[in-house]
Design an enzyme around this catalytic site. Structure first.
Site, PDB file in Angstrom:
ATOM      1  N   GLU A 186     -10.296 -40.751 -39.835  1.00 19.07           N
ATOM      2  CA  GLU A 186     -11.494 -41.591 -39.754  1.00 19.07           C
ATOM      3  C   GLU A 186     -11.651 -42.300 -38.412  1.00 19.07           C
ATOM      4  OE1 GLU A 186     -11.409 -44.238 -43.134  1.00 19.07           O
ATOM      5  OE2 GLU A 186     -11.693 -42.615 -44.564  1.00 19.07           O
ATOM      6  N   GLU A 365      -9.880 -37.410 -48.863  1.00 19.60           N
ATOM      7  CA  GLU A 365      -9.867 -38.663 -49.627  1.00 19.60           C
ATOM      8  C   GLU A 365     -11.112 -38.723 -50.497  1.00 19.60           C
ATOM      9  OE1 GLU A 365      -9.462 -42.362 -47.445  1.00 19.60           O
ATOM     10  OE2 GLU A 365      -7.935 -41.486 -46.135  1.00 19.60           O
TER      11      GLU A 365
HETATM   12  O1  IFM Z   1      -7.837 -47.280 -47.907  1.00 17.01           O
HETATM   13  C1  IFM Z   1      -8.735 -46.588 -47.095  1.00 17.01           C
HETATM   14  C2  IFM Z   1      -8.037 -45.533 -46.294  1.00 17.01           C
HETATM   15  O2  IFM Z   1      -7.038 -46.066 -45.514  1.00 17.01           O
HETATM   16  C3  IFM Z   1      -9.020 -44.825 -45.396  1.00 17.01           C
HETATM   17  N1  IFM Z   1     -10.171 -44.372 -46.116  1.00 17.01           N
HETATM   18  C4  IFM Z   1     -10.824 -45.284 -47.000  1.00 17.01           C
HETATM   19  C5  IFM Z   1      -9.813 -45.933 -47.924  1.00 17.01           C
HETATM   20  C6  IFM Z   1     -10.518 -46.930 -48.866  1.00 17.01           C
HETATM   21  O3  IFM Z   1     -11.148 -47.938 -48.124  1.00 17.01           O
END
Ligand code: IFM
Length: 453
Positions: A186, A365
């Site tokens: 990210e 994710e």
């Molecule tokens: O916890 C975070 C993660 O570290 C990166 N993506 C989003 C998740 C939720 O906010």
């Protein structure tokens, strides 16, 4: 080894059949996993030679973290890793995505490599393989060594070179035992959210520096790729982006323009250089004098072919002029994020349509925070089960529409340090009692295990 109590409750209820959704509805060889990141779970912040990261510093600044906490102990995974790997294996997943902490491996961000830091990740890798779980490594999930921040962080081009050097050290040690390396997690968060919005470390509010940092991150990715390929020729290499549809609140031209710009800043600013070798012209123009310095040879390595694109999907944005998010009235998670599963189908089909060079996609994710409560040894998180089921169904529809998706990782294995929210937000399939470090499988963990068969 530290003892960790793990409560294996049985599922408290039978799940409503999620339509016809079964694991067999996904292509053969599709990978299902769970994900975490180093700073959010490891703890052991000053052990075995680990140096300070920007998050250690940031957490100590007043007002930065809602519950005034930090990652010094977190889930104590550094000491409890064996029990945690048993837990992962017990879920029946194919793969586990974790990140390597740069400050453990190279405490100064440059210079000597700390063998003890690499030892930890080697133990994790071998421990996963021994349990039949594939390790998927992310090299940078936001814990930059503090000395690099002192020299300007990602806004200083030198950091990109240092990242390539650190990546080489990790890939050299773990090599082909790891079949999947992601360079960055990210980069929007570690640039815009961190240098412009100021919500994440290092907590700056400067758009020019933010765009320089975003470019520095992309350059670091481009320089690290060949190092990974050199040291781990049998592994796949890619990058992870947080993406989401950005939609106008109405047909008014102002709202449409606001959504287009939001899409440009969140999605296209990163997809463009990586998959087309260019920044999007409209966003570049909108950034005016804040645009980054792009040197002649930068874009070629950034746009080098990827083995996979990791997509983190949580929600969509609905935009009204002059650029603000508009609440839709739809149900939200504990983060206040709208639950919008069809956005995953929309996002993936759009990526396929707009980017002819799109590599295979992995959902690295997806998940939700809810205000979970431990009652009589159980956590009834029906909202999370529904979130996962509906998003998996949305993913199945994207696959059916022809998008080449190879895997799905639920965020997160267990509750953990949720950055500026501290421990207030729980994303885990497994509940963590931070007082005792006991892990308790939530209903969603039972559901996932049953889904995976
Ligand atoms: O916890 C975070 C993660 O570290 C990166 N993506 C989003 C998740 C939720 O906010």
């Amino acid at each position: 080894m530290t003892q960790t109590r793990i409560t294996q409750t049985r599922a408290a209820q039978t799940w409503p059949a999620p339509g016809t959704l079964r694991r067999a509805d996904f292509p053969a060889g599709f990978t299902f996993g769970v994900a975490t990141s180093s700073y959010q779970i490891e703890g052991a912040a000053a052990e075995d030679g680990r140096g300070p990261s920007i998050w250690d510093t940031f957490c100590r600044e007043p007002g930065r973290i809602r519950d005034r906490s930090n990652g010094d102990v977190a889930c104590d995974h550094y000491h409890r890793w064996e029990a945690d790997l048993d837990l992962i294996a017990a879920l029946g997943v194919d793969a586990y995505r974790f990140s390597v902490a740069w400050p453990r491996v190279q405490p100064g961000g440059s210079g000597p490599i700390n063998a003890a830091g690499l030892d930890f990740y080697e133990r994790l890798t071998d421990g996963l393989l021994a349990r039949g779980v594939e390790p998927h490594v992310t090299l940078y999930h936001w814990d930059l060594p503090q000395p690099l921040q002192d020299a300007g962080g990602w806004a200083n081009r030198d950091t990109a070179h240092r990242f390539a050097e650190y990546s080489a050290a990790v890939a050299e040690r773990l090599g082909d035992r790891v079949k999947s390396y992601a360079t960055l997690n990210e980069p929007w968060c570690s640039s815009i959210l961190s240098y412009e919005i100021g919500e994440h470390a290092p907590g700056l509010r400067d758009r020019r520096l933010a765009l320089a940092a975003a470019h520095g991150l992309l350059l670091g990715h481009g320089l690290a790729l060949p190092e990974i390929r050199r040291h781990a020729p049998g592994a796949g290499a890619g990058i992870v982006l947080n993406l989401g549809p950005q939609m106008p609140a109405s047909d008014r031209p102002e709202d449409v323009a606001a959504a287009r710009l939001a899409d440009g800043r969140l999605n296209r600013w990163f997809l463009g250089p990586l998959l087309r070798g260019e920044y999007p012209a409209d966003v570049w123009e909108a950034c005016g004098a804040d645009v980054p310095e792009v040197q002649g040879g930068d874009l070629a390595p950034i746009a080098a072919p990827l083995d996979f694109l990791g997509v983190n999907y949580y929600t969509r944005g609905v935009l009204g002029a002059p650029g603000g998010g508009v609440p839709t009235g739809a149900p939200v998670t504990d983060m206040g994020w709208e639950i919008y599963p069809q956005g995953l189908t929309e996002l993936l089909t759009r990526l396929k349509a707009d980017y002819p060079n799109l590599p295979p996609v992995v959902i690295t994710e997806n998940g939700a925070a809810f205000a979970d409560r431990l009652q009589d040894g159980r956590v009834h998180d029906a909202g999370r089960v529904q979130y996962l089921q509906t998003h998996l169904e949305a993913l199945r529809q994207a696959v059916e529409a022809g998008v080449d998706v190879r895997g799905y990782f639920a965020w997160s294995l267990m509750d953990n340090f949720e950055w500026a929210y501290g421990y207030e937000k729980r994303f885990g399939l497994v509940y963590v009692d931070y007082g005792t470090q006991e892990r308790v499988l939530k209903d969603s963990a039972h559901w996932y295990r049953e889904f995976l068969g």
